[in-house]
Design a protein around this motif. Structure first.
Motif, mmCIF file in Angstrom:
data_model
loop_
_atom_site.group_PDB
_atom_site.id
_atom_site.type_symbol
_atom_site.label_atom_id
_atom_site.label_comp_id
_atom_site.label_asym_id
_atom_site.label_seq_id
_atom_site.Cartn_x
_atom_site.Cartn_y
_atom_site.Cartn_z
ATOM 1 N N CYS A 36 1.048 -1.824 -0.613
ATOM 2 C CA CYS A 36 1.627 -1.405 -1.089
ATOM 3 C C CYS A 36 3.075 -1.692 -1.659
ATOM 4 N N HIS A 37 3.210 -1.785 -2.784
ATOM 5 C CA HIS A 37 4.192 -2.752 -3.023
ATOM 6 C C HIS A 37 5.073 -1.568 -3.419
ATOM 7 N N ALA A 38 6.361 -1.724 -2.489
ATOM 8 C CA ALA A 38 7.899 -0.808 -3.144
ATOM 9 C C ALA A 38 9.379 -1.566 -2.953
ATOM 10 N N TYR A 39 9.311 -0.791 -4.736
ATOM 11 C CA TYR A 39 10.710 -1.539 -5.462
ATOM 12 C C TYR A 39 11.543 -0.661 -4.845
ATOM 13 N N VAL A 40 12.764 -0.616 -4.166
ATOM 14 C CA VAL A 40 13.799 -0.079 -4.377
ATOM 15 C C VAL A 40 14.927 -0.877 -4.427
ATOM 16 N N PRO A 41 16.097 0.518 -5.132
ATOM 17 C CA PRO A 41 17.766 0.107 -5.189
ATOM 18 C C PRO A 41 18.072 -0.658 -4.479
ATOM 19 N N ASN A 42 19.051 -1.869 -4.494
ATOM 20 C CA ASN A 42 20.211 -2.587 -3.670
ATOM 21 C C ASN A 42 20.975 -0.785 -2.414
ATOM 22 N N TYR A 47 1.469 -0.032 -6.572
ATOM 23 C CA TYR A 47 3.223 -0.161 -6.308
ATOM 24 C C TYR A 47 4.228 1.100 -6.580
ATOM 25 N N CYS A 48 5.170 1.210 -6.368
ATOM 26 C CA CYS A 48 6.180 1.863 -7.193
ATOM 27 C C CYS A 48 7.519 1.783 -6.657
ATOM 28 N N ALA A 49 8.572 1.919 -7.703
ATOM 29 C CA ALA A 49 10.061 2.140 -8.133
ATOM 30 C C ALA A 49 10.318 3.088 -7.539
ATOM 31 N N SER A 50 11.378 3.583 -6.686
ATOM 32 C CA SER A 50 11.749 4.638 -6.070
ATOM 33 C C SER A 50 13.659 4.544 -5.756
ATOM 34 N N ALA A 51 13.807 5.835 -5.703
ATOM 35 C CA ALA A 51 15.046 5.527 -4.744
ATOM 36 C C ALA A 51 14.776 5.865 -3.309
ATOM 37 N N GLY A 52 13.700 5.852 -3.410
ATOM 38 C CA GLY A 52 13.039 5.695 -1.331
ATOM 39 C C GLY A 52 12.154 6.524 -1.617
ATOM 40 N N ASN A 53 12.413 7.879 -1.907
ATOM 41 C CA ASN A 53 10.828 9.041 -1.773
ATOM 42 C C ASN A 53 9.698 8.878 -1.857
ATOM 43 N N ALA A 54 9.452 8.489 -3.574
ATOM 44 C CA ALA A 54 8.278 7.965 -3.744
ATOM 45 C C ALA A 54 7.439 6.882 -3.390
ATOM 46 N N ALA A 55 7.847 5.702 -2.955
ATOM 47 C CA ALA A 55 7.690 5.077 -2.368
ATOM 48 C C ALA A 55 7.188 4.803 -0.808
ATOM 49 N N ILE A 56 7.732 5.590 -0.215
ATOM 50 C CA ILE A 56 7.259 5.933 1.080
ATOM 51 C C ILE A 56 6.309 7.259 1.067
ATOM 52 N N SER A 57 5.825 8.017 0.548
ATOM 53 C CA SER A 57 5.218 9.037 -0.241
ATOM 54 C C SER A 57 3.624 7.644 -0.242
ATOM 55 N N LEU A 58 4.772 6.736 -1.540
ATOM 56 C CA LEU A 58 3.001 5.745 -1.776
ATOM 57 C C LEU A 58 2.619 4.658 -0.325
ATOM 58 N N ALA A 59 3.778 4.646 0.213
ATOM 59 C CA ALA A 59 3.762 3.416 1.263
ATOM 60 C C ALA A 59 2.587 4.456 2.907
ATOM 61 N N GLY A 60 2.532 5.564 3.060
ATOM 62 C CA GLY A 60 2.238 6.206 4.265
ATOM 63 C C GLY A 60 0.686 6.283 3.673
ATOM 64 N N PHE A 61 0.310 6.498 2.730
ATOM 65 C CA PHE A 61 -0.873 7.249 2.005
ATOM 66 C C PHE A 61 -1.427 5.708 1.854
ATOM 67 N N HIS A 121 0.346 -8.641 -11.929
ATOM 68 C CA HIS A 121 -0.208 -8.804 -10.391
ATOM 69 C C HIS A 121 -1.344 -8.053 -11.592
ATOM 70 N N GLY A 122 -1.567 -6.538 -12.054
ATOM 71 C CA GLY A 122 -2.616 -5.883 -12.095
ATOM 72 C C GLY A 122 -2.650 -4.466 -10.986
ATOM 73 N N TRP A 123 -1.294 -4.117 -10.786
ATOM 74 C CA TRP A 123 -1.620 -2.755 -9.461
ATOM 75 C C TRP A 123 -1.584 -1.776 -10.127
ATOM 76 N N TYR A 124 -2.139 -0.942 -8.991
ATOM 77 C CA TYR A 124 -2.037 0.281 -9.674
ATOM 78 C C TYR A 124 -0.479 0.676 -9.188
ATOM 79 N N SER A 125 -0.423 1.643 -10.633
ATOM 80 C CA SER A 125 1.043 2.181 -10.452
ATOM 81 C C SER A 125 0.921 3.720 -10.091
#
Ligand SMILES: *Cc1c(COP(=O)(O)O)cnc(C)c1O
Length: 384
Positions: free
Chosen positions: A158-164, A136-150, A202-206
């Motif tokens: 991949c659980h992505a947390y993004v701002p409104n 999982y990752c909190a992100s303005a966009g790029n970090a989450a997109i990067s994690l989602a791709g990998f 949930h014990g996910w990797y951060s």
């Protein structure tokens, strides 16, 4: 592996090396409110020896694992290849701004078009080695997109947390990679808090920057590549956009390590740029805390109001005799156009802030004989 210890940035305390180390969000902050972030230490004699060994198997790699001797992993992970990006000369821009030489470190050529992939490569390597199935990752966009791709590539969830305010473009990229998207009702800082709450439950990797101490180790490879490409010389200035402070903090660390290992002679001045709308670190660096509340900016990737790696960034900027500058969104917009029309590099809005900062600096000091590297951190446009 040559990692030996973890040093806490808030008080300098040294802890034993532990590949699962993490700074919990509720850990007691340092005297200025900073999270007690950890910094990986190495046996630099051993690392330098291995880095200079021409027979080393890592020399054949072109991705971040080329720098295995200074990475905190036992072996390269089965992950998308991050890093190995070119330094692009921009002679027309150099002439326009009266700068000796401008080189663009073109991080838009990473697997998900962003420097964040360097950190994700290390985080995913550790997550896979430690047997995680969820990241999982909190992100303005790029970090989450990067994690989602990998994660898509490696077969993890991949659980992505993004701002409104995350743009449709950024959400579309997350969907494309099959991420589970959690859109916060608040800004990046709120999304970050929500991600930490759910991740711990949930014990996910951060893959949350700063709190996971291993991510900056991936980002620092950017500095190693720049130095190698310049024949183990270093630029006079390196400029990067700064949000949480991990990116330029990591690049500063990379150059400092190279100098400490005697591979290069000095460190470049590290210059961080923020937008005038959201500039907590610029104010802190110049001792103007609390003088003005933050407003807003279109530079979404650096709109961070509570930077989590500020101590790292400030230390590296001070050590290198660099500085932090703020530029307006208008200046960033003009710089974005110039990067495309006079250097052929399409940068995302945030990354164009580097050229805007250089324009400011060139207006106040002579850079006629300097070599300046602008780190073009990302290339995803919000309206493509
Ligand atoms: C995340 C990001 C940055 C800033 O990095 P920090 O580690 O938050 O300082 C700069 N540019 C882009 C494109 C980014 O995605």
């Amino acid at each position: 592996m040559h990692a030996t210890a973890l040093r806490r940035l808030t008080d300098g305390e040294t802890l034993a090396f532990d590949p699962t180390a993490y700074t919990p969000v509720d850990a007691p902050p340092g005297p200025e409110g900073d999270p007690p972030v950890l910094d990986v230490q190495y046996d630099y004699d051993a690392a330098a020896h291995e880095l200079q060994d021409l027979e080393s198997p890592w020399k054949q790699r072109r991705d971040v694992f080329r720098w295995m001797p200074v990475l905190p992993v036992d072996e390269p992970g089965p992950v998308l290849p991050a890093g190995g990006t070119p330094l692009v000369a921009a002679p027309r821009l150099a002439k326009r701004f009266g700068v000796g030489r401008i080189l663009l470190k073109d991080e838009t050529r990473n697997p998900t078009r962003c420097l964040k992939d360097r950190a994700t490569a290390i985080g995913m390597t550790l997550a896979i080695a430690q047997g995680y199935e969820d990241v999982y990752c909190a992100s303005a966009g790029n970090a989450a997109i990067s994690l989602a791709g990998f994660a898509a590539h490696a077969g993890l969830r991949c659980h992505a947390y993004v701002p409104n305010i995350a743009s449709c473009t950024r959400l579309a990229w997350l969907r494309r990679y099959g991420a589970e998207i959690h859109v916060s009702t608040g800004n990046y800082d709120q999304a970050y808090a929500e991600a930490e709450r759910d991740g711990a439950r949930h014990g996910w990797y951060s893959r949350n920057c700063a709190l996971n101490p291993f991510l900056v180790e991936g980002k620092k490879t950017c500095a190693y590549e720049i130095a190698e490409e310049l024949g183990w010389d270093v630029p006079d200035l390196v400029i990067a956009p700064s949000g949480d402070g991990c990116t330029l903090g990591a690049i500063g660390k990379g150059f400092r390590e190279l100098a400490e290992m005697g591979i290069t002679l000095r460190s470049p001045r590290a210059v961080g740029v923020q937008s005038e709308g959201v500039q907590p670190m610029v104010r802190r660096f110049h001792g103007q805390n609390g003088t003005r509340p933050d407003g807003d900016t279109e530079a979404a990737s650096i709109a961070v109001r509570q930077p989590r790696n500020a101590l790292r960034l400030l230390q590296e900027v001070r050590n290198s005799e660099g500085t932090l500058v703020a530029v307006s969104d208008e200046e960033i917009g003009e710089a974005q156009t110039l990067l495309a029309t006079e250097a052929g590099v399409v940068a995302e809005f945030t990354s164009a802030a580097t050229l805007a900062a250089l324009a400011r600096l060139a207006g106040s000091e002579s850079l006629a004989h300097e070599t300046v590297v602008l780190v073009i951190t990302g290339g995803r446009l919000d309206d493509e």
